[in-house]
Design a protein around this motif. Structure first.
Motif, PDB file in Angstrom:
ATOM      1  N   GLY A  21      92.830  77.780 122.320  1.00 15.64           N
ATOM      2  CA  GLY A  21      93.523  78.064 123.577  1.00 15.64           C
ATOM      3  C   GLY A  21      93.339  79.501 124.022  1.00 15.64           C
ATOM      4  N   ALA A  22      93.480  80.438 123.098  1.00 13.02           N
ATOM      5  CA  ALA A  22      93.322  81.852 123.448  1.00 13.02           C
ATOM      6  C   ALA A  22      91.884  82.172 123.841  1.00 13.02           C
ATOM      7  N   ALA A  23      90.918  81.669 123.068  1.00  8.58           N
ATOM      8  CA  ALA A  23      89.511  81.951 123.378  1.00  8.58           C
ATOM      9  C   ALA A  23      89.124  81.358 124.724  1.00  8.58           C
ATOM     10  N   GLY A  24      89.501  80.131 124.973  1.00 11.42           N
ATOM     11  CA  GLY A  24      89.179  79.503 126.258  1.00 11.42           C
ATOM     12  C   GLY A  24      89.878  80.191 127.421  1.00 11.42           C
ATOM     13  N   LEU A  35      93.602  80.148 137.442  1.00  5.89           N
ATOM     14  CA  LEU A  35      94.246  78.835 137.493  1.00  5.89           C
ATOM     15  C   LEU A  35      93.711  77.939 136.374  1.00  5.89           C
ATOM     16  N   TRP A  36      92.391  77.970 136.183  1.00  7.51           N
ATOM     17  CA  TRP A  36      91.791  77.186 135.112  1.00  7.51           C
ATOM     18  C   TRP A  36      92.218  77.705 133.749  1.00  7.51           C
ATOM     19  N   ALA A  37      92.375  79.008 133.620  1.00  9.19           N
ATOM     20  CA  ALA A  37      92.826  79.594 132.359  1.00  9.19           C
ATOM     21  C   ALA A  37      94.238  79.116 132.026  1.00  9.19           C
ATOM     22  N   LEU A  42      97.783  75.504 128.948  1.00  5.71           N
ATOM     23  CA  LEU A  42      98.761  74.422 128.972  1.00  5.71           C
ATOM     24  C   LEU A  42      98.254  73.207 128.193  1.00  5.71           C
ATOM     25  N   ALA A  43      96.960  72.894 128.333  1.00  9.99           N
ATOM     26  CA  ALA A  43      96.376  71.777 127.587  1.00  9.99           C
ATOM     27  C   ALA A  43      96.394  72.066 126.083  1.00  9.99           C
ATOM     28  N   ALA A  44      96.096  73.312 125.705  1.00  8.86           N
ATOM     29  CA  ALA A  44      96.128  73.680 124.281  1.00  8.86           C
ATOM     30  C   ALA A  44      97.551  73.567 123.742  1.00  8.86           C
ATOM     31  N   THR A  47      98.364  69.863 123.338  1.00  8.75           N
ATOM     32  CA  THR A  47      97.669  69.344 122.161  1.00  8.75           C
ATOM     33  C   THR A  47      98.387  69.760 120.891  1.00  8.75           C
ATOM     34  N   ALA A  48      98.840  71.003 120.833  1.00  6.65           N
ATOM     35  CA  ALA A  48      99.578  71.480 119.662  1.00  6.65           C
ATOM     36  C   ALA A  48     100.869  70.681 119.484  1.00  6.65           C
ATOM     37  N   GLY A  49     101.544  70.353 120.580  1.00  5.33           N
ATOM     38  CA  GLY A  49     102.768  69.561 120.494  1.00  5.33           C
ATOM     39  C   GLY A  49     102.518  68.158 119.967  1.00  5.33           C
ATOM     40  N   VAL A  50     101.447  67.529 120.445  1.00  4.02           N
ATOM     41  CA  VAL A  50     101.113  66.184 119.969  1.00  4.02           C
ATOM     42  C   VAL A  50     100.745  66.228 118.490  1.00  4.02           C
ATOM     43  N   LEU A  51      99.946  67.219 118.099  1.00  4.94           N
ATOM     44  CA  LEU A  51      99.540  67.336 116.697  1.00  4.94           C
ATOM     45  C   LEU A  51     100.722  67.669 115.793  1.00  4.94           C
ATOM     46  N   TRP A  52     101.691  68.412 116.308  1.00  5.78           N
ATOM     47  CA  TRP A  52     102.911  68.716 115.548  1.00  5.78           C
ATOM     48  C   TRP A  52     103.633  67.413 115.211  1.00  5.78           C
ATOM     49  N   PHE A  53     103.751  66.537 116.198  1.00  5.50           N
ATOM     50  CA  PHE A  53     104.403  65.247 115.994  1.00  5.50           C
ATOM     51  C   PHE A  53     103.599  64.372 115.028  1.00  5.50           C
TER      52      PHE A  53
END
Length: 148
Positions: A21-24, A35-37, A42-44, A47-53
């Motif tokens: 997320g930081a690199a992108g 805006l894309w950043a 937000l996508a990263a 993804t972290a939230g889904v992987l946490w679950f």
């Protein structure tokens, strides 16, 4: 320590999401697309939230049973797999633990057989239990040796 494996997965995937997320985000900001950043970050985070679950589900999905002639291992969240390893086919049984696993007090028992492509490992065991499992499996593999 039944939840140490879940914490291990959460820390590893969280660090990966943070790095990507930081690199992108930095690259997109450098190219002049704030805006894309923001969308990338937000996508990263999502993804972290889904992987946490999923880490908790992943931890609960692993299991093993030592039968009289073989070791059964079951794992998988989205796709369940059952791996059966006859004791006589075991060639190497070892215990591994990276730095994070050592800090959490857990280890992985890896079973290697000839020409096996299956994921034959028992993850997230307390270190003492992992060593005892390795010793039992090594002993059984010698007594069930098939004479290859």
């Amino acid at each position: 320590m039944p939840t140490a494996l879940a914490w291990y997965r959460r820390l590893v995937t969280g660090a990966g999401c943070l790095a990507v997320g930081a690199a992108g985000g930095v690259l997109l900001l450098m190219w002049g697309h704030p805006l894309w950043a923001g969308a990338w970050l937000l996508a990263a985070l999502a993804t972290a939230g889904v992987l946490w679950f999923l880490a908790g589900l992943f931890q609960r999905s692993w299991g093993y049973v030592e039968a009289s002639a073989e070791l059964y291992m079951s794992y998988g969240v989205l796709v369940r797999q059952l791996v059966v390893v006859p004791y006589g086919r075991m060639q190497v049984v070892d215990v591994t633990a990276d730095l994070l696993e050592q800090a959490l007090g857990i280890a992985t028992v890896r079973v290697r057989t000839a020409a096996s492509t299956a994921d034959t490992r028992v993850v997230g065991l307390p270190l003492a239990d992992a060593v005892q499992l390795r010793d039992r499996l090594a002993e059984r593999s010698e007594s069930f040796s098939t004479g290859l």
